[in-house]
Design a protein around this motif. Structure first.
Motif, PDB file in Angstrom:
ATOM      1  N   ALA A   1     -10.076  -2.144  12.244  1.00 39.86           N
ATOM      2  CA  ALA A   1      -9.426  -1.299  13.135  1.00 39.86           C
ATOM      3  C   ALA A   1     -10.135   0.058  13.408  1.00 39.86           C
ATOM      4  O   ALA A   1     -10.479   0.794  14.385  1.00 39.86           O
TER       5      ALA A   1
ATOM      6  N   THR B   1      -5.317  -8.507   1.526  1.00 35.84           N
ATOM      7  CA  THR B   1      -4.297  -8.712   2.623  1.00 35.84           C
ATOM      8  C   THR B   1      -4.843  -8.741   3.803  1.00 35.84           C
ATOM      9  O   THR B   1      -5.799  -8.257   4.220  1.00 35.84           O
ATOM     10  N   LEU B   2      -4.485  -9.491   4.549  1.00 30.95           N
ATOM     11  CA  LEU B   2      -4.477  -9.564   6.232  1.00 30.95           C
ATOM     12  C   LEU B   2      -4.354  -8.013   6.989  1.00 30.95           C
ATOM     13  O   LEU B   2      -5.389  -7.455   7.580  1.00 30.95           O
ATOM     14  N   GLY B   3      -3.438  -7.348   6.134  1.00 33.02           N
ATOM     15  CA  GLY B   3      -3.239  -6.050   6.832  1.00 33.02           C
ATOM     16  C   GLY B   3      -4.376  -5.005   6.327  1.00 33.02           C
ATOM     17  O   GLY B   3      -4.828  -4.323   7.333  1.00 33.02           O
ATOM     18  N   GLU B   4      -4.956  -5.295   5.134  1.00 31.12           N
ATOM     19  CA  GLU B   4      -6.196  -4.457   4.808  1.00 31.12           C
ATOM     20  C   GLU B   4      -7.411  -4.896   5.540  1.00 31.12           C
ATOM     21  O   GLU B   4      -8.039  -3.892   5.872  1.00 31.12           O
ATOM     22  N   TRP B   5      -7.654  -6.168   5.850  1.00 35.37           N
ATOM     23  CA  TRP B   5      -8.499  -6.659   6.636  1.00 35.37           C
ATOM     24  C   TRP B   5      -8.471  -5.789   7.873  1.00 35.37           C
ATOM     25  O   TRP B   5      -9.567  -5.421   8.338  1.00 35.37           O
ATOM     26  N   GLU B   6      -7.540  -5.812   8.646  1.00 33.73           N
ATOM     27  CA  GLU B   6      -7.183  -5.633   9.863  1.00 33.73           C
ATOM     28  C   GLU B   6      -7.200  -4.002   9.976  1.00 33.73           C
ATOM     29  O   GLU B   6      -7.705  -3.440  10.937  1.00 33.73           O
ATOM     30  N   ASP B   7      -6.854  -3.192   8.891  1.00 33.43           N
ATOM     31  CA  ASP B   7      -6.976  -1.800   9.066  1.00 33.43           C
ATOM     32  C   ASP B   7      -8.419  -1.495   8.799  1.00 33.43           C
ATOM     33  O   ASP B   7      -8.840  -0.267   9.550  1.00 33.43           O
ATOM     34  N   THR B   8      -9.242  -1.999   8.119  1.00 33.19           N
ATOM     35  CA  THR B   8     -10.507  -1.810   7.930  1.00 33.19           C
ATOM     36  C   THR B   8     -11.367  -1.915   9.330  1.00 33.19           C
ATOM     37  O   THR B   8     -12.135  -0.971   9.768  1.00 33.19           O
TER      38      THR B   8
ATOM     39  N   SER C   1      -8.980   4.209  16.086  1.00 35.12           N
ATOM     40  CA  SER C   1      -8.457   2.973  16.174  1.00 35.12           C
ATOM     41  C   SER C   1      -7.310   2.900  17.322  1.00 35.12           C
ATOM     42  O   SER C   1      -7.037   1.602  17.710  1.00 35.12           O
TER      43      SER C   1
END
Ligand SMILES: NC(=O)c1ccc[n+]([C@@H]2O[C@H](COP(=O)([O-])OP(=O)(O)OC[C@H]3O[C@@H](n4cnc5c(N)ncnc54)[C@H](O)[C@@H]3O)[C@@H](O)[C@H]2O)c1
Length: 252
Positions: free
Chosen positions: A105, A96-103, A57
């Motif tokens: 990424a 969460t937005l963070g979980e969405w973005e981590d996946t 990433s």
């Protein structure tokens, strides 16, 4: 080059490609696993595999990975974008937005970055083969796994468009879509469902296997075999495809 070669499907792909004569570079955040994979390759008589730390990433780390691979061989014939994470399991409103973005990424940005930095190298020799590991979850719903399913569907879009773009350079780009693959990740998923439903892990495993026409889970080696086919000259007329390796669970 195989990303995420430190365990599971990536390890099986690395072992199979080494058996076919590939000189491998393994890029992963899991260095211990990759060194183990390299050891297995050596024990099976394969060419020594190189291991580099790389978080797919990160553009810096991917650039570095490609530069080091190029330094070893002066060319890159095969790139298998296998690194991936499962992402969260929850109704969309709880993600969460963070979980969405981590996946995204790892599963999508990682594929984009590796392709972006591999293409100039492949273009020099006017040839190459890219295989992206998507999932049958790109094609049919996987309840409570919206980020994962979306990332894997996006990988198919990237695969088709890059195949059209790279074809004139002799570079083929395909995706494989595994179904439920036996291994550590599947065990974790079954344990989580078992905790929720009270059914035993073994019962759940049998149910999952029975849901496919061939009534079996897929082995990592089955996925590796299809990846190897896509990388061999036998597949010289195959590009832009997303091939299910799901024991028939998905047929489109
Ligand atoms: N296991 C299944 O049932 C299944 C089904 C369909 C698709 N897939 C896909 O196949 C691929 C491999 O799955 P697996 O079951 O072997 O998974 P796994 O979790 O066992 O292995 C994934 C590998 O990717 C590496 N990785 C994770 N994040 C990374 C990052 N940021 N940078 C570099 N490497 C990273 C891990 O260290 C690990 O070596 C994944 O893309 C997965 O989504 C798996």
């Amino acid at each position: 080059m195989v990303t995420g070669g430190g365990q599971g499907i990536g390890r099986a792909i690395a072992l199979r490609l080494a058996a076919e004569g590939a000189h491998l570079v393994l890029g992963d955040v899991n260095l211990t696993g990759c060194h183990e994979t390299a050891q297995f390759i050596a024990e099976e008589g394969g060419a020594p595999a190189e291991v580099f730390a790389a978080d797919v990433s990160s553009e810096e780390q991917v650039k570095n990975l490609m530069a080091r691979a190029l330094g070893l061989q002066d060319r890159l014939d095969i790139l298998v974008n296998n690194s991936g994470i499962a992402g969260p399991t929850a109704p969309i409103e709880e993600i969460t937005l963070g979980e969405w973005e981590d996946t995204m990424a790892v599963n999508l940005r990682g594929v984009f970055l590796c392709c972006k930095h591999a293409m100039p190298i492949m273009k020099v020799h006017r040839g190459g083969c890219i295989v992206n590991v998507s999932s049958v979850s790109a094609k049919r719903p996987l309840v409570q796994r919206t980020p994962y399913a979306a990332s894997k569907m996006a990988v198919i879009g990237l695969t088709r468009t890059l195949a059209a773009e790279a074809g004139p350079w002799g570079v083929r780009v395909n995706a494989v879509c595994p179904g439920a693959v036996a291994g550590p990740r599947q065990d974790q998923i079954l344990q989580a469902v078992s905790r929720r439903t009270g059914e035993s892990v073994e019962q759940l495993r049998q149910k999952k296997a029975a849901a496919s026409p061939l009534q079996t889970l897929v082995d990592p080696e089955d996925v590796a075999g299809v990846v190897a086919f896509l990388c061999l000259p036998d597949a010289r007329a195959v590009t832009g495809q997303d091939i299910n390796v799901s024991a028939g669970a998905v047929m489109y």
